[in-house]
Design a protein around this motif. Structure first.
Motif, PDB file in Angstrom:
ATOM      1  N   GLY A 159       0.809  -1.206   0.000  1.00  0.00           N
ATOM      2  CA  GLY A 159       0.000   0.000   0.000  1.00  0.00           C
ATOM      3  C   GLY A 159       0.843   1.257   0.000  1.00  0.00           C
ATOM      4  O   GLY A 159       1.787   1.385   0.781  1.00  0.00           O
ATOM      5  N   ALA A 160       0.488   2.210  -0.873  1.00  0.00           N
ATOM      6  CA  ALA A 160       1.236   3.473  -0.981  1.00  0.00           C
ATOM      7  C   ALA A 160       0.343   4.665  -0.661  1.00  0.00           C
ATOM      8  O   ALA A 160       0.374   5.688  -1.336  1.00  0.00           O
ATOM      9  CB  ALA A 160       1.842   3.612  -2.377  1.00  0.00           C
ATOM     10  N   GLY A 216      -1.119   7.529  -3.018  1.00  0.00           N
ATOM     11  CA  GLY A 216      -2.062   8.438  -2.366  1.00  0.00           C
ATOM     12  C   GLY A 216      -3.204   7.779  -1.637  1.00  0.00           C
ATOM     13  O   GLY A 216      -3.872   8.423  -0.837  1.00  0.00           O
ATOM     14  N   GLY A 217      -3.497   6.499  -1.927  1.00  0.00           N
ATOM     15  CA  GLY A 217      -4.529   5.784  -1.202  1.00  0.00           C
ATOM     16  C   GLY A 217      -5.879   6.479  -1.229  1.00  0.00           C
ATOM     17  O   GLY A 217      -6.424   6.794  -2.302  1.00  0.00           O
ATOM     18  N   THR A 218      -6.425   6.749  -0.057  1.00  0.00           N
ATOM     19  CA  THR A 218      -7.732   7.395   0.070  1.00  0.00           C
ATOM     20  C   THR A 218      -7.804   8.675  -0.737  1.00  0.00           C
ATOM     21  O   THR A 218      -8.829   8.976  -1.368  1.00  0.00           O
ATOM     22  CB  THR A 218      -8.009   7.702   1.553  1.00  0.00           C
ATOM     23  OG1 THR A 218      -8.192   6.479   2.257  1.00  0.00           O
ATOM     24  CG2 THR A 218      -9.253   8.560   1.720  1.00  0.00           C
ATOM     25  N   TRP A 219      -6.726   9.439  -0.746  1.00  0.00           N
ATOM     26  CA  TRP A 219      -6.754  10.751  -1.391  1.00  0.00           C
ATOM     27  C   TRP A 219      -6.506  10.661  -2.878  1.00  0.00           C
ATOM     28  O   TRP A 219      -6.643  11.666  -3.587  1.00  0.00           O
ATOM     29  CB  TRP A 219      -5.770  11.671  -0.688  1.00  0.00           C
ATOM     30  CG  TRP A 219      -6.160  11.782   0.748  1.00  0.00           C
ATOM     31  CD1 TRP A 219      -5.575  11.151   1.814  1.00  0.00           C
ATOM     32  CD2 TRP A 219      -7.273  12.500   1.277  1.00  0.00           C
ATOM     33  NE1 TRP A 219      -6.244  11.440   2.970  1.00  0.00           N
ATOM     34  CE2 TRP A 219      -7.291  12.266   2.669  1.00  0.00           C
ATOM     35  CE3 TRP A 219      -8.254  13.321   0.709  1.00  0.00           C
ATOM     36  CZ2 TRP A 219      -8.265  12.834   3.493  1.00  0.00           C
ATOM     37  CZ3 TRP A 219      -9.217  13.890   1.528  1.00  0.00           C
ATOM     38  CH2 TRP A 219      -9.212  13.645   2.910  1.00  0.00           C
ATOM     39  N   ARG A 220      -6.134   9.510  -3.361  1.00  0.00           N
ATOM     40  CA  ARG A 220      -6.138   9.240  -4.796  1.00  0.00           C
ATOM     41  C   ARG A 220      -7.527   8.787  -5.234  1.00  0.00           C
ATOM     42  O   ARG A 220      -8.055   9.233  -6.255  1.00  0.00           O
ATOM     43  CB  ARG A 220      -5.114   8.142  -5.115  1.00  0.00           C
ATOM     44  CG  ARG A 220      -5.144   7.630  -6.553  1.00  0.00           C
ATOM     45  CD  ARG A 220      -4.471   6.271  -6.649  1.00  0.00           C
ATOM     46  NE  ARG A 220      -5.177   5.276  -5.823  1.00  0.00           N
ATOM     47  CZ  ARG A 220      -4.607   4.504  -4.908  1.00  0.00           C
ATOM     48  NH1 ARG A 220      -3.317   4.605  -4.670  1.00  0.00           N
ATOM     49  NH2 ARG A 220      -5.333   3.632  -4.225  1.00  0.00           N
ATOM     50  N   ASP A 221      -8.139   7.905  -4.456  1.00  0.00           N
ATOM     51  CA  ASP A 221      -9.408   7.292  -4.848  1.00  0.00           C
ATOM     52  C   ASP A 221     -10.599   8.212  -4.657  1.00  0.00           C
ATOM     53  O   ASP A 221     -11.547   8.191  -5.437  1.00  0.00           O
ATOM     54  CB  ASP A 221      -9.642   6.006  -4.044  1.00  0.00           C
ATOM     55  CG  ASP A 221      -8.605   4.932  -4.338  1.00  0.00           C
ATOM     56  OD1 ASP A 221      -7.978   4.998  -5.417  1.00  0.00           O
ATOM     57  OD2 ASP A 221      -8.423   4.032  -3.496  1.00  0.00           O
ATOM     58  N   VAL A 228       8.689   2.374  -5.113  1.00  0.00           N
ATOM     59  CA  VAL A 228       7.283   2.048  -5.328  1.00  0.00           C
ATOM     60  C   VAL A 228       7.104   1.284  -6.636  1.00  0.00           C
ATOM     61  O   VAL A 228       7.665   1.660  -7.670  1.00  0.00           O
ATOM     62  CB  VAL A 228       6.416   3.323  -5.346  1.00  0.00           C
ATOM     63  CG1 VAL A 228       4.960   2.985  -5.643  1.00  0.00           C
ATOM     64  CG2 VAL A 228       6.530   4.067  -4.019  1.00  0.00           C
ATOM     65  N   ARG A 229       6.320   0.205  -6.587  1.00  0.00           N
ATOM     66  CA  ARG A 229       5.896  -0.505  -7.787  1.00  0.00           C
ATOM     67  C   ARG A 229       4.390  -0.345  -7.916  1.00  0.00           C
ATOM     68  O   ARG A 229       3.628  -0.892  -7.112  1.00  0.00           O
ATOM     69  CB  ARG A 229       6.272  -1.986  -7.712  1.00  0.00           C
ATOM     70  CG  ARG A 229       7.760  -2.236  -7.907  1.00  0.00           C
ATOM     71  CD  ARG A 229       8.126  -3.694  -7.830  1.00  0.00           C
ATOM     72  NE  ARG A 229       7.337  -4.540  -8.734  1.00  0.00           N
ATOM     73  CZ  ARG A 229       7.552  -5.848  -8.919  1.00  0.00           C
ATOM     74  NH1 ARG A 229       8.519  -6.446  -8.250  1.00  0.00           N
ATOM     75  NH2 ARG A 229       6.806  -6.536  -9.739  1.00  0.00           N
ATOM     76  N   LEU A 230       3.959   0.427  -8.909  1.00  0.00           N
ATOM     77  CA  LEU A 230       2.547   0.690  -9.121  1.00  0.00           C
ATOM     78  C   LEU A 230       1.886  -0.439  -9.910  1.00  0.00           C
ATOM     79  O   LEU A 230       2.559  -1.281 -10.503  1.00  0.00           O
ATOM     80  CB  LEU A 230       2.369   2.013  -9.866  1.00  0.00           C
ATOM     81  CG  LEU A 230       2.904   3.268  -9.162  1.00  0.00           C
ATOM     82  CD1 LEU A 230       2.827   4.477 -10.081  1.00  0.00           C
ATOM     83  CD2 LEU A 230       2.152   3.522  -7.863  1.00  0.00           C
ATOM     84  N   SER A 231       0.554  -0.444  -9.903  1.00  0.00           N
ATOM     85  CA  SER A 231      -0.252  -1.444 -10.632  1.00  0.00           C
ATOM     86  C   SER A 231       0.183  -2.865 -10.289  1.00  0.00           C
ATOM     87  O   SER A 231       0.255  -3.738 -11.144  1.00  0.00           O
ATOM     88  CB  SER A 231      -0.147  -1.198 -12.147  1.00  0.00           C
ATOM     89  OG  SER A 231      -0.571   0.098 -12.480  1.00  0.00           O
ATOM     90  N   THR A 232       0.475  -3.070  -9.019  1.00  0.00           N
ATOM     91  CA  THR A 232       0.963  -4.366  -8.542  1.00  0.00           C
ATOM     92  C   THR A 232       0.163  -4.747  -7.301  1.00  0.00           C
ATOM     93  O   THR A 232       0.426  -4.243  -6.210  1.00  0.00           O
ATOM     94  CB  THR A 232       2.456  -4.311  -8.203  1.00  0.00           C
ATOM     95  OG1 THR A 232       3.191  -3.828  -9.334  1.00  0.00           O
ATOM     96  CG2 THR A 232       2.976  -5.683  -7.801  1.00  0.00           C
TER      97      THR A 232
END
Length: 524
Positions: free
Chosen positions: A22-23, A52-57, A109-113
């Motif tokens: 989680g990032a 960003g987690g919550t603040w991205r979604d 960070v590894r995104l989309s993983t």
């Protein structure tokens, strides 16, 4: 500074010493803590395509923090440029992006993983993390930083797949959607809906709000931050540090102390509810029947209250309807309630809440399998929730949670992250110092600590304030309230520095682990 060569070297080599899942605020905060301690061998796995987690979604119209922004930041990374007392969500996302750049986290960070399964390899003393699309990452330590709210709750209303119009979720908002002049139904009246509904009412031709459980809504002391104050914070960060401490303590008084110490002043919550009813709700909502239906019949504090200066007033508008009849089904053209009435709409907005981190369903979808057949979904289903300091569970070696049972610390998430990361770092540092390959919390201190938390919460507001009708996420599927750590943030910080390290069992590389057969379950 911890040198990499201090890590235990015997046995198979992992792909990374530490994997953080989680990032969001938790994952980034943990990554910063590792870097500040001189630990570089870690990777942050993020299932989405951005941090960003919550603040991205959550990018719906009107999204903002529901506590003062001065409290909603790390003590070591103050932002002097918050534009409002309650900062808009976009500013929080910018703050997190800035942290990632400032502390050079993006290379970790590894995104989309997405991690679809965590499996403890007893022979190797490592975690094997299975990834979506195949493949795996092997790690010495795993830190779950998935946050309190994992996934939106599935919509369990019949006919949801038949609706021919547009469906939007508050947590997956389509920025290209335009609801101007449309007939809109909002299902849910939680914290996100309180922010979103006034924004939709300003655009929609008709707005139907479907409420199952009303929410306590208090005035929001929000205002712009003067440029002179921003300059003062920038030039004198110690001043802002004092403001942060005062704001953080104020939030903790309202959200923690008032709950935990309810019996010391049992009339306080009733007085607060009475004032809201007699003054705030009466001044905001003209129609007595609408006001009655918007007013909770449970005590103040049974579920997290919200703040807004516009939500209650929205129901004075002639094109806004509050509907409290239960929904029977969703039709092709709208929403039908149990009285048989169908209200046709062009769009449905779902603000129906989330699965909490301790919901077993999360770990049926993405299993966590530890030592000797330990399965986290089964453990959460069959046992009352337990943990050590809200962070560790017996049966899961080398595994930590940023937010575990009884884990909420203080009034803001940043307090939790700073406290939790300090505890985790202390254990990992000690494992390196001892040359230990495997670390696992012992059962007895887990039982003892969990028992203390349950005993304190048995005297809390949640146990004594008529919370039965609140439908609150504070209560889990066992009827317990394992969301909050019922201590002050100062006590939690002290514990993170002073908990007995021997509450963990440290096993050197190449040494067979001694298995404890006791469980973490207790019933004090």
């Amino acid at each position: 500074m911890i040198e990499p060569e201090e890590t235990a070297r015997d046995g198979p080599r992992p792909d990374a010493e530490i994997v953080i899942i989680g990032a969001g605020v938790s994952g980034l905060g943990m990554g910063i803590a590792l870097r500040r301690a001189g630990i570089e061998d870690f990777v942050i796995l993020e299932r989405a395509d951005d941090i960003g987690g919550t603040w991205r979604d959550n990018a719906y119209p009107g999204v903002a923090v529901d506590v003062p922004a001065q409290a909603y930041q790390f003590s070591f990374a103050l932002n002097p440029r918050w534009s409002r007392v309650f900062a808009p969500g976009a500013e929080v996302k910018d703050y997190l992006d800035g942290l990632a750049d400032r502390y050079d986290l993006r290379r970790h960070v590894r995104l989309s993983t997405e991690v679809t399964e965590r499996v403890w390899d007893e022979d190797a003393g490592l975690w094997r993390l299975r990834l979506d699309g195949g493949g795996e990452i092997v790690a010495r330590f795993v830190i779950s930083a998935i946050g309190a709210f994992v996934d939106p709750k599935p919509l369990d209303i019949p006919g949801a797949d038949r609706f021919a119009g547009q469906v939007l979720r508050s947590s997956r908002w389509d920025a290209d959607s335009d609801l101007t002049g449309k007939r809109v139904a909002v299902i849910g009246t939680g914290a996100s809906a309180v922010q979103l509904i006034p924004e939709l009412a300003a655009k929609a031709d008709r707005l139907d709000v479907y409420q199952r459980t009303p929410i306590w809504v208090a005035p929001k002391p929000d205002m712009m931050i003067a440029p002179a104050m921003m300059r003062l914070y920038q030039r004198a960060p110690r001043v802002q540090g004092v403001v942060r401490r005062v704001a953080t303590r104020g939030v903790e008084l309202l959200l923690v102390d008032a709950v935990v110490h309810h019996r010391r002043a049992p009339r306080l919550a009733g007085l607060g509810a009475g004032l809201l009813k007699a003054v705030w709700y009466r001044s905001q909502v003209r129609d007595p029947e609408t006001r009655r239906r918007l007013t909770p019949d449970y005590g103040l504090g049974c579920k997290r209250p919200s703040v807004s200066n516009t939500y209650l007033r929205t129901f004075n508008r002639p094109h806004v309807s509050l509907i409290t009849d239960s929904i029977a089904r969703i039709t092709e053209k709208g929403v039908q309630t149990v009285d048989g009435r169908e209200r046709r709409v062009d769009a449905i907005v779902l603000a129906t809440g989330f699965r909490l981190a301790s919901d077993p369903e999360n770990f049926r979808r993405t299993p966590v399998r530890g030592r000797d057949g330990f399965d986290l979904a089964t453990f959460y289903t069959e046992n009352r929730l337990a943990s050590y300091e809200g962070i560790s569970i017996p049966g899961l070696p080398n595994h930590f949670m940023m937010f575990g049972p009884y884990g909420w610390v203080g009034g803001t998430w940043h307090q939790l992250v700073e406290t939790t990361s300090r505890h985790i770092l202390r254990v990992i540092t000690e494992a390196r110092r001892r040359g230990a390959a495997v670390v696992e919390v012992r059962a007895e201190p887990t039982e003892r600590w969990t028992g203390q938390m349950r005993e304190r919460l048995a005297r809390s507001l949640w146990a004594t304030n008529g919370c039965g009708t609140a439908n609150s996420y504070y209560f889990d599927h066992h009827g317990d309230t394992p969301y909050l750590r019922p201590t002050s943030s100062a006590q939690a910080r002290k514990a993170s520095r002073t908990f007995p390290l021997d509450d963990y069992r440290f096993t050197p590389a190449g040494t067979p682990a001694r298995i404890e057969t006791r469980t973490a379950e207790s019933s004090p």
